[in-house]
Enzyme design. Structure first.
Site, PDB file in Angstrom:
ATOM      1  CE  LYS A  17     109.111  44.753  -1.541  1.00  0.00           C
ATOM      2  NZ  LYS A  17     108.147  44.637  -0.419  1.00  0.00           N
ATOM      3  CB  SER A  18     103.259  43.257  -5.429  1.00  0.00           C
ATOM      4  OG  SER A  18     103.445  44.397  -4.646  1.00  0.00           O
ATOM      5  NE  ARG A  22      99.047  40.639  -4.657  1.00  0.00           N
ATOM      6  CZ  ARG A  22      99.613  41.583  -3.902  1.00  0.00           C
ATOM      7  NH1 ARG A  22     100.917  41.566  -3.684  1.00  0.00           N
ATOM      8  NH2 ARG A  22      98.890  42.539  -3.349  1.00  0.00           N
ATOM      9  N   GLY A  90     105.939  43.230   5.365  1.00  0.00           N
ATOM     10  CA  GLY A  90     104.524  43.487   5.657  1.00  0.00           C
ATOM     11  C   GLY A  90     103.614  42.654   4.769  1.00  0.00           C
ATOM     12  CD  GLN A 165     101.044  45.034   2.583  1.00  0.00           C
ATOM     13  OE1 GLN A 165     100.742  45.405   3.718  1.00  0.00           O
ATOM     14  NE2 GLN A 165     102.275  45.110   2.113  1.00  0.00           N
ATOM     15  CG  ASP A 311     105.446  50.624  -2.328  1.00  0.00           C
ATOM     16  OD1 ASP A 311     105.143  51.009  -1.178  1.00  0.00           O
ATOM     17  OD2 ASP A 311     105.095  49.525  -2.783  1.00  0.00           O
ATOM     18  CE  LYS A 338     102.907  52.003   2.476  1.00  0.00           C
ATOM     19  NZ  LYS A 338     102.151  50.808   2.128  1.00  0.00           N
ATOM     20  NE  ARG A 342     109.181  53.483   2.605  1.00  0.00           N
ATOM     21  CZ  ARG A 342     108.820  52.423   1.902  1.00  0.00           C
ATOM     22  NH1 ARG A 342     107.775  52.486   1.104  1.00  0.00           N
ATOM     23  NH2 ARG A 342     109.510  51.301   1.984  1.00  0.00           N
ATOM     24  NE  ARG A 385     109.309  50.268  -1.910  1.00  0.00           N
ATOM     25  CZ  ARG A 385     109.536  49.264  -2.756  1.00  0.00           C
ATOM     26  NH1 ARG A 385     110.502  49.356  -3.632  1.00  0.00           N
ATOM     27  NH2 ARG A 385     108.803  48.165  -2.702  1.00  0.00           N
TER      28      ARG A 385
HETATM   29  C1  S3P Z   1     101.729  45.920  -1.383  1.00  0.00           C
HETATM   30  C2  S3P Z   1     100.812  46.893  -1.074  1.00  0.00           C
HETATM   31  C3  S3P Z   1     101.192  48.213  -0.537  1.00  0.00           C
HETATM   32  C4  S3P Z   1     102.664  48.505  -0.809  1.00  0.00           C
HETATM   33  C5  S3P Z   1     103.550  47.350  -0.430  1.00  0.00           C
HETATM   34  C6  S3P Z   1     103.180  46.130  -1.239  1.00  0.00           C
HETATM   35  C7  S3P Z   1     101.246  44.631  -1.897  1.00  0.00           C
HETATM   36  O1  S3P Z   1     101.009  48.205   0.852  1.00  0.00           O
HETATM   37  O2  S3P Z   1     103.058  49.671  -0.133  1.00  0.00           O
HETATM   38  O3  S3P Z   1     104.899  47.673  -0.669  1.00  0.00           O
HETATM   39  O4  S3P Z   1     102.058  43.826  -2.385  1.00  0.00           O
HETATM   40  O5  S3P Z   1     100.035  44.397  -1.839  1.00  0.00           O
HETATM   41  P1  S3P Z   1      99.567  48.514   1.544  1.00  0.00           P
HETATM   42  O6  S3P Z   1      98.669  47.370   1.255  1.00  0.00           O
HETATM   43  O7  S3P Z   1      99.867  48.656   3.002  1.00  0.00           O
HETATM   44  O8  S3P Z   1      99.097  49.789   0.922  1.00  0.00           O
END
Ligand code: S3P
Length: 424
Positions: A17-18, A22, A90, A165, A311, A338, A342, A385
């Site tokens: 996902k991350s 990006r 987010g 993030q 996560d 989150k 959680r 999750r």
């Molecule tokens: C993510 C960073 C994390 C993670 C989120 C994805 C990212 O969040 O919990 O699911 O893709 O950079 P935080 O930046 O709030 O720690």
């Protein structure tokens, strides 16, 4: 509680996902055509596609998991005609804010009822310091968030919370600044942004807990295959690890060292987890992960480890419920903000199932193995999750849970239930 199973076989999990977020965000900024294979086809990542499309990038879906993106160029984005809806994501709103802060036009980003309760001051503060004008609800804290960017200056920013993030938002804004931006982390977080921007020709300097990005004129397009998501794989790793006799392989998983804390924690608990056929793909380390089930014992997860498994904590709580002894997780206060709180979500669900557990302000403890009380209603709190953790608990315990809402799983892992049900 005796675990069921055993479970055997192979699974493939969807794209990370991350990295998928990006890939779309950065490809939309590139000069030229990028190709993204292995893209995560889920609600969250499609919100990012929506954002970049609204800003003038052309995203063509060759298949559900393959995109062709014609970037608008770093300075070619256009003012969105409407409010951008980040849904539950987010990552879309926070990393996206870094891009919007560099744009000389007005953008408004909102989200669903859960996202509209998540803290945005962590990106608003440093981006404002760089010179962007940003407004948000409730004293500049909550979405919707309204950004008029442009004319940014470079800063050195020490991160008060460990957040990839926030780091990513600042690095992207730094591409547009008049001088370098340095981000200092006390705890290291996932570095997908650094890897991808470097591969696209941006100049970044990394040293210890510090990363500096230099202003850029352009980004090169990319051809990338996104690896499988270790955060999705974690549910299957836990399920196999807690069920003696299981032998499961999860294929082609991204094993970036900033993301594999859950593997380390499960190994400490006694799980037999091995990486096979380790290789590099799309600038990221990838492996097949083989796990064999057995009897686990409790562990302690300390604050320094938390960013590497943030996560995966809901899934690790399920492992802890099957393990012998008291597992403690501290330094994880971020879990409270989150997709749901959680800590509260897992403790209330596990308690109602008869698992002995409790909260700390910054973490939780779980004592196993539990004597279960069947058939109590469980609540996902609209959090993918939490819903998936409850489903692996159900599968491992061989009991039926009444979970109020599992549709939220579609934000990160459509098809999870079918994959789980198909496990022999
Ligand atoms: C993510 C960073 C994390 C993670 C989120 C994805 C990212 O969040 O919990 O699911 O893709 O950079 P935080 O930046 O709030 O720690």
């Amino acid at each position: 509680m005796k675990a069921r199973g055993p479970f055997h076989g192979e699974v493939a999990v969807p794209g990370d996902k991350s990295i998928s977020h990006r890939a779309v965000l950065f490809a939309g900024l590139a000069t030229g055509k990028s190709r993204v294979r292995g893209f995560l086809d889920a609600e969250d990542t499609m919100r990012t596609v929506g954002m970049m499309t609204a800003l003038g990038a052309a995203v063509e879906r060759i298949s559900p998991t393959e995109l062709r993106v014609e970037g608008a160029g770093l300075r070619g984005l256009t003012e969105p005609a409407d409010v951008i809806d980040a849904g539950n994501s987010g990552t879309t709103i926070r990393i996206g804010s870094g891009i919007l802060a560099g744009q000389p036009f007005l953008s408004v980003v909102t989200g669903d009822r859960y996202l509209r309760l998540r803290p945005m001051a962590r990106v608003i503060r440093p981006l404002t310091q760089m010179g962007a004008s940003i407004w948000a609800r409730e004293g500049n804290r909550l979405p919707p968030i309204c950004i008029r960017g442009g004319s940014l200056k470079g800063i050195r920013y020490e991160m008060p919370v460990a957040s990839a993030q926030v780091k990513s938002a600042l690095l992207l804004a730094g591409l547009y600044a008049d001088s370098p931006v340095t981000v200092v982390e006390t705890l290291p977080t996932r570095d997908h942004t650094e890897r991808m921007l470097t591969a696209m020709g941006a100049k970044l300097d990394r040293e210890g807990g510090r990363v500096t990005v230099f202003p850029a004129e352009r980004l090169d397009p990319m051809d990338i295959t996104v690896p499988g998501d270790i955060s999705s794989a974690a549910f299957f790793l836990v399920l196999a690890a807690v069920t003696p006799g299981s032998a499961l392989i999860v294929r082609r998983v991204g094993v970036n060292p900033f993301r594999t804390g859950a593997v380390d924690a499960l190994r400490r608990m006694g799980a037999d987890i091995r990486y096979e056929d380790e290789r590099q793909d799309g600038g990221e380390p990838v492996a097949d992960i083989a796990v064999r089930g057995g009897r686990l014992s409790a562990t302690r997860i300390d604050p320094g480890e938390v960013p590497g498994l943030i996560d995966e904590i809901p899934a690790l709580c399920v492992a802890a419920a099957f393990a012998e002894g008291r597992t403690e997780i501290r330094g994880a206060g971020e879990l409270r903000v989150k997709e749901s709180d959680r800590i509260g979500s897992m403790v209330s669900n596990l308690s109602s199932l008869g698992v002995s557990c409790g909260e700390y302000p910054d973490g939780l403890w779980v004592e196993g193995p539990a004597e279960l009380r069947p058939s109590f209603p469980c609540r996902s709190h609209g959090d993918h999750r939490i819903a998936m953790s409850l489903l692996i608990f159900e599968k491992a315990a061989g009991m039926k849970l009444a979970i109020d809402d599992v549709s939220c799983i579609d934000t990160s892992f459509p098809g999870f239930k079918a994959l789980l049900e198909g496990l022999a």
